[in-house]
Design a protein around this motif. Structure first.
Motif, PDB file in Angstrom:
ATOM      1  N   THR A 136       0.838  -1.209   0.000  1.00  0.00           N
ATOM      2  CA  THR A 136       0.000   0.000   0.000  1.00  0.00           C
ATOM      3  C   THR A 136       0.866   1.250   0.000  1.00  0.00           C
ATOM      4  N   GLN A 174       2.416   1.668  -3.420  1.00  0.00           N
ATOM      5  CA  GLN A 174       1.420   2.153  -4.383  1.00  0.00           C
ATOM      6  C   GLN A 174       1.203   3.643  -4.227  1.00  0.00           C
ATOM      7  N   CYS A 213       3.968   5.630  -5.747  1.00  0.00           N
ATOM      8  CA  CYS A 213       3.980   5.604  -7.214  1.00  0.00           C
ATOM      9  C   CYS A 213       2.852   6.432  -7.839  1.00  0.00           C
ATOM     10  N   GLU A 214       1.901   6.871  -7.044  1.00  0.00           N
ATOM     11  CA  GLU A 214       0.763   7.624  -7.580  1.00  0.00           C
ATOM     12  C   GLU A 214       1.228   8.920  -8.232  1.00  0.00           C
TER      13      GLU A 214
END
Length: 266
Positions: free
Chosen positions: A246, A249, A252-253
């Motif tokens: 999480t 992620q 990387c947004e």
């Protein structure tokens, strides 16, 4: 009476004290093919004595006219080492007492093989290294400034080897792809990579599939990604839970990162 098998002691005894015998039993580098360990042992004596039969060595007089007898012996030994296949050269080792005199020869052999075969891309798979040979291999790689992609997969590289590799990562001017799949990198090795990638911001593709990384290590990747995004980051087959994935992620947004991973473990 047969000659003693210990060539190292033989050269120490004969060269200083028996000139005629030394002339007859001169050290011919070209005659030592296939005896690499003995070559390295003999080199220490040659360094001390420099009494080598110059005109009977394998040499190109035009190309090597400025070389000393000792340099010709060294060059021939490098050539012999370079003829080994990758697996044998990777395992090549030497006694600690000969490392100081002979380590540069191993570096030169690696450099010759790498520069000749892989100017920009280097892929090794299922290769096992000795510690001495891996150190020489890494030093040789730092001298190959054209290298862009390095893949060392299933080479049994643990935290010790990764720490040496991190030195290369820090200083290399052209490296863009780094794949270390199927090695026991572990979190300790990952920390060395992360520290190196804070210095070298041009590596854009990092693959760490099946490298025994846990949440503890993966969570340290998040801050790194925020500071210097990757184009691709592969983390499949590691011990990662939803907690670390999480965070990755989120890091990387809003970027063009390609992050690949397995479904998180419970």
């Amino acid at each position: 009476m047969s000659e003693p098998k210990d060539h190292f002691n033989f050269i120490h005894r004969k060269l200083p004290s028996d000139k005629d015998r030394a002339e007859k039993d001169f050290i011919s580098a070209s005659g030592m093919q296939g005896e690499l360990v003995e070559n390295l042992k003999l080199l220490k004596a040659l360094i001390q004595s420099e009494k080598v039969k110059t005109n009977l060595l394998n040499s190109d007089l035009t190309a090597q006219k400025n070389q000393s007898p000792l340099e010709k012996v060294q060059e021939t030994i490098i050539e012999e080492l370079s003829t080994l296949d990758i697996e044998k050269l990777a395992l090549f080792d030497m006694s600690k007492k000969y490392i100081e005199e002979c380590f540069e020869l191993l570096i030169s052999a690696w450099r010759r093989k790498i520069q000749h075969n892989y100017p920009q891309t280097l892929t090794f798979a299922h290769i096992r290294f000795s510690k001495v040979s891996f150190k020489a291999f890494i030093i040789a790689l730092t001298l190959n400034v054209t290298l862009k992609a390095l893949r060392l997969e299933s080479c049994q590289l643990g935290p010790f080897e990764i720490k040496l590799l991190a030195v290369l990562i820090k200083v290399h001017p052209a490296l863009e792809f780094l794949h270390l799949d199927h090695n026991p990198v572990e979190d300790e090795g990952l920390y060395s990579i992360i520290a190196a990638l804070k210095v070298n911001t041009q590596i854009e593709h990092l693959s760490l599939i099946d490298t025994q990384i846990t949440d503890e290590g993966a969570l340290q990747l998040g801050p790194l990604i925020l500071k210097r995004p990757f184009k691709s980051l592969h983390l499949e087959k590691n011990k990662l839970t939803k907690k670390s994935l999480t965070e990755l992620q989120k890091a990387c947004e809003g970027s063009y990162n390609i992050l690949t991973y397995d479904e998180p473990i419970d």
